[in-house]
Motif scaffolding. Structure first.
Motif, PDB file in Angstrom:
ATOM      1  N   ASP A   1      50.289  84.231  76.358  1.00 24.72           N
ATOM      2  CA  ASP A   1      50.305  82.774  76.226  1.00 24.72           C
ATOM      3  C   ASP A   1      50.316  82.418  74.749  1.00 24.72           C
ATOM      4  N   ILE A   2      51.342  81.686  74.326  1.00 19.76           N
ATOM      5  CA  ILE A   2      51.554  81.365  72.917  1.00 19.76           C
ATOM      6  C   ILE A   2      51.486  79.853  72.742  1.00 19.76           C
ATOM      7  N   VAL A   3      50.757  79.407  71.732  1.00 21.00           N
ATOM      8  CA  VAL A   3      50.703  77.979  71.400  1.00 21.00           C
ATOM      9  C   VAL A   3      51.143  77.795  69.960  1.00 21.00           C
ATOM     10  N   PHE A   4      52.032  76.828  69.737  1.00 21.35           N
ATOM     11  CA  PHE A   4      52.467  76.474  68.387  1.00 21.35           C
ATOM     12  C   PHE A   4      52.007  75.049  68.101  1.00 21.35           C
ATOM     13  N   ILE A   5      51.248  74.882  67.013  1.00 23.93           N
ATOM     14  CA  ILE A   5      50.794  73.551  66.610  1.00 23.93           C
ATOM     15  C   ILE A   5      51.538  73.183  65.327  1.00 23.93           C
TER      16      ILE A   5
ATOM     17  N   GLY B   1      54.531  79.498  76.845  1.00 27.95           N
ATOM     18  CA  GLY B   1      54.350  78.894  75.534  1.00 27.95           C
ATOM     19  C   GLY B   1      54.210  77.395  75.610  1.00 27.95           C
ATOM     20  N   ARG B   2      53.465  76.849  74.661  1.00 30.30           N
ATOM     21  CA  ARG B   2      53.291  75.395  74.536  1.00 30.30           C
ATOM     22  C   ARG B   2      53.508  74.998  73.090  1.00 30.30           C
ATOM     23  N   TRP B   3      54.069  73.813  72.915  1.00 28.10           N
ATOM     24  CA  TRP B   3      54.374  73.282  71.590  1.00 28.10           C
ATOM     25  C   TRP B   3      53.653  71.952  71.443  1.00 28.10           C
ATOM     26  N   LEU B   4      52.814  71.838  70.424  1.00 26.99           N
ATOM     27  CA  LEU B   4      52.053  70.606  70.185  1.00 26.99           C
ATOM     28  C   LEU B   4      52.494  69.990  68.861  1.00 26.99           C
ATOM     29  N   SER B   5      52.527  68.677  68.814  1.00 28.00           N
ATOM     30  CA  SER B   5      52.928  67.972  67.603  1.00 28.00           C
ATOM     31  C   SER B   5      51.800  67.075  67.118  1.00 28.00           C
ATOM     32  N   ALA B   6      51.411  67.249  65.864  1.00 29.94           N
ATOM     33  CA  ALA B   6      50.333  66.437  65.294  1.00 29.94           C
ATOM     34  C   ALA B   6      50.838  65.122  64.732  1.00 29.94           C
TER      35      ALA B   6
ATOM     36  N   LYS C   1      41.828  79.111  75.049  1.00 24.58           N
ATOM     37  CA  LYS C   1      41.920  80.568  74.852  1.00 24.58           C
ATOM     38  C   LYS C   1      43.309  81.146  75.140  1.00 24.58           C
ATOM     39  N   PRO C   2      44.324  80.702  74.407  1.00 20.56           N
ATOM     40  CA  PRO C   2      45.621  81.379  74.505  1.00 20.56           C
ATOM     41  C   PRO C   2      45.516  82.740  73.813  1.00 20.56           C
ATOM     42  N   ASP C   3      46.565  83.510  73.847  1.00 15.78           N
ATOM     43  CA  ASP C   3      46.560  84.815  73.183  1.00 15.78           C
ATOM     44  C   ASP C   3      46.877  84.685  71.695  1.00 15.78           C
ATOM     45  N   VAL C   4      47.845  83.832  71.374  1.00 24.18           N
ATOM     46  CA  VAL C   4      48.311  83.692  69.987  1.00 24.18           C
ATOM     47  C   VAL C   4      48.465  82.217  69.656  1.00 24.18           C
ATOM     48  N   MET C   5      47.969  81.813  68.470  1.00 24.64           N
ATOM     49  CA  MET C   5      48.157  80.455  67.965  1.00 24.64           C
ATOM     50  C   MET C   5      48.951  80.519  66.660  1.00 24.64           C
ATOM     51  N   PHE C   6      50.078  79.817  66.621  1.00 22.08           N
ATOM     52  CA  PHE C   6      50.793  79.586  65.382  1.00 22.08           C
ATOM     53  C   PHE C   6      50.411  78.191  64.895  1.00 22.08           C
ATOM     54  N   VAL C   7      49.947  78.075  63.649  1.00 17.88           N
ATOM     55  CA  VAL C   7      49.503  76.776  63.142  1.00 17.88           C
ATOM     56  C   VAL C   7      50.206  76.476  61.817  1.00 17.88           C
TER      57      VAL C   7
END
Length: 345
Positions: free
Chosen positions: A30-34, A68-73, A91-97
């Motif tokens: 599970d990947i999240v990109f902020i 994967g999820r993509w969040l926009s600030a 608690k995803p596996d990887v966070m790109f910030v």
């Protein structure tokens, strides 16, 4: 054409290799990109590449469910911090910030790591992060400045440099490199430097002001292609067909204006390429590969064949890697060529 593998353990000799064990939730990634969230063509391409790569990796590897999820600030530091806090709780596996201000996120890095989450700092490196995904911004900026020197014709050449956002390390590194490259020749005068805060509306206003204040302006340099769209439009509407542009991002519509147009140089990031590379990097971490803590994304300079020949004749370094327009457009649009599932099989 054969494309190089651009996930080659980075280029920073000062960084020690980190042994990364496979992530705990076997069978799922599970990947999240902020993202900082300014609406720009580059960020649209980022999201598109990311989503396409998620789908491709999920289909290619039957033993792991890739989500994967993509969040926009939306440009708000407060909102980005809140998004990071909520994401850590999920608690995803990887966070790109892609942090607006890295200092504000230092406490959250430790919280994420305590939960077993891999934190990857995007563009602006962080010593505390598990990994930093960087762009070689000083080198790239320098190459832009060197290209400007080589293409300026040796005559007096006045330039305005549009900067990023105060306190953002990536934008500051790009500025440092651009000015360093420009300083290699004595005919270029930087008449103005102004931050546009990664905002296209501000870039438009700055361009309008510069064309009024500096009627003999020869070129606009920018730390992102997002500035090029309004700057080119303002120049065209003002009848300034002689104004030159030096970009940074590898946006396809900007690269397309390099053949016979006034865009003289660009840096091939490409949001699509990066989106695919993010997913490839996360998958390699999931597989337990050893990666360098600082990974420099492969970002060649882009020049038309004609301008590259002119630049070389004017002393541009032969050892700087340059992609021509056709090369750049192909990899900019097709992130899977370099970073698809075949690159890790």
């Amino acid at each position: 054409m054969k494309y190089k593998s651009t996930f080659a353990l980075g280029t920073s000799a000062a960084c020690a290799l980190m042994a990364t064990t496979a992530l705990a939730d076997e069978g799922a990634l599970d990947i999240v990109f902020i993202n900082d969230g300014h609406v720009a063509p580059y960020h649209v391409a980022w999201l598109s590449g990311f989503e396409d790569a998620i789908a491709a990796y999920d289909e290619a590897f039957a033993d792991v469910e890739v989500t994967g999820r993509w969040l926009s600030a939306e440009g708000s530091l407060e909102k980005m911090i809140q998004q990071a806090e909520v994401t850590i709780n999920e608690k995803p596996d990887v966070m790109f910030v892609n942090a607006i201000n890295v200092d504000a996120f230092e406490p959250l890095v430790a919280q994420a790591q305590a939960e077993g989450i891999v934190w990857i700092a995007v563009h602006s490196p962080m010593d505390s992060a598990d990994y930093s995904f960087t762009l070689g911004d000083v080198t790239n900026g320098r190459n832009q400045g060197l290209a400007m020197c080589a293409l300026s014709g040796g005559e007096p050449y006045k330039v305005g440099v549009m900067l990023g956002q105060a306190g953002n390390p990536s934008g500051e590194a790009r500025r440092e490199g651009i000015l360093e490259g420009i300083s290699s020749c004595d005919n270029i005068e930087v008449v103005a430097e102004q931050p546009a805060d990664w905002d296209t509306v501000k870039a438009q206003s700055i361009t309008e002001n510069w064309l009024t204040q500096y009627p003999d302006l020869d070129a606009i340099s920018g730390v992102t292609d997002g500035y090029m769209y309004p700057a080119i439009a303002v120049a065209t509407n003002s009848g300034r067909d002689d104004l030159h542009f030096y970009g940074y991002d590898g946006d396809i519509p900007i690269i397309q204006q390099m053949e016979g147009g006034n865009v003289k140089a660009d840096i091939l990031l490409s949001g699509t390429r990066e989106g695919w590379n993010f997913v490839q990097m996360a998958y390699r971490i999931y597989q337990g590969e050893e990666l360098e803590q600082v990974y420099d994304f492969f970002t060649p300079l882009v020049l038309s064949e004609e301008n590259h020949a002119v630049a070389l004749a004017n002393g541009f370094p032969e050892d700087i890697e340059v992609y021509d327009v056709d090369q750049a457009l192909e990899v900019a649009a097709k992130g899977y060529l370099e970073f698809g599932p075949d690159s890790v099989q």
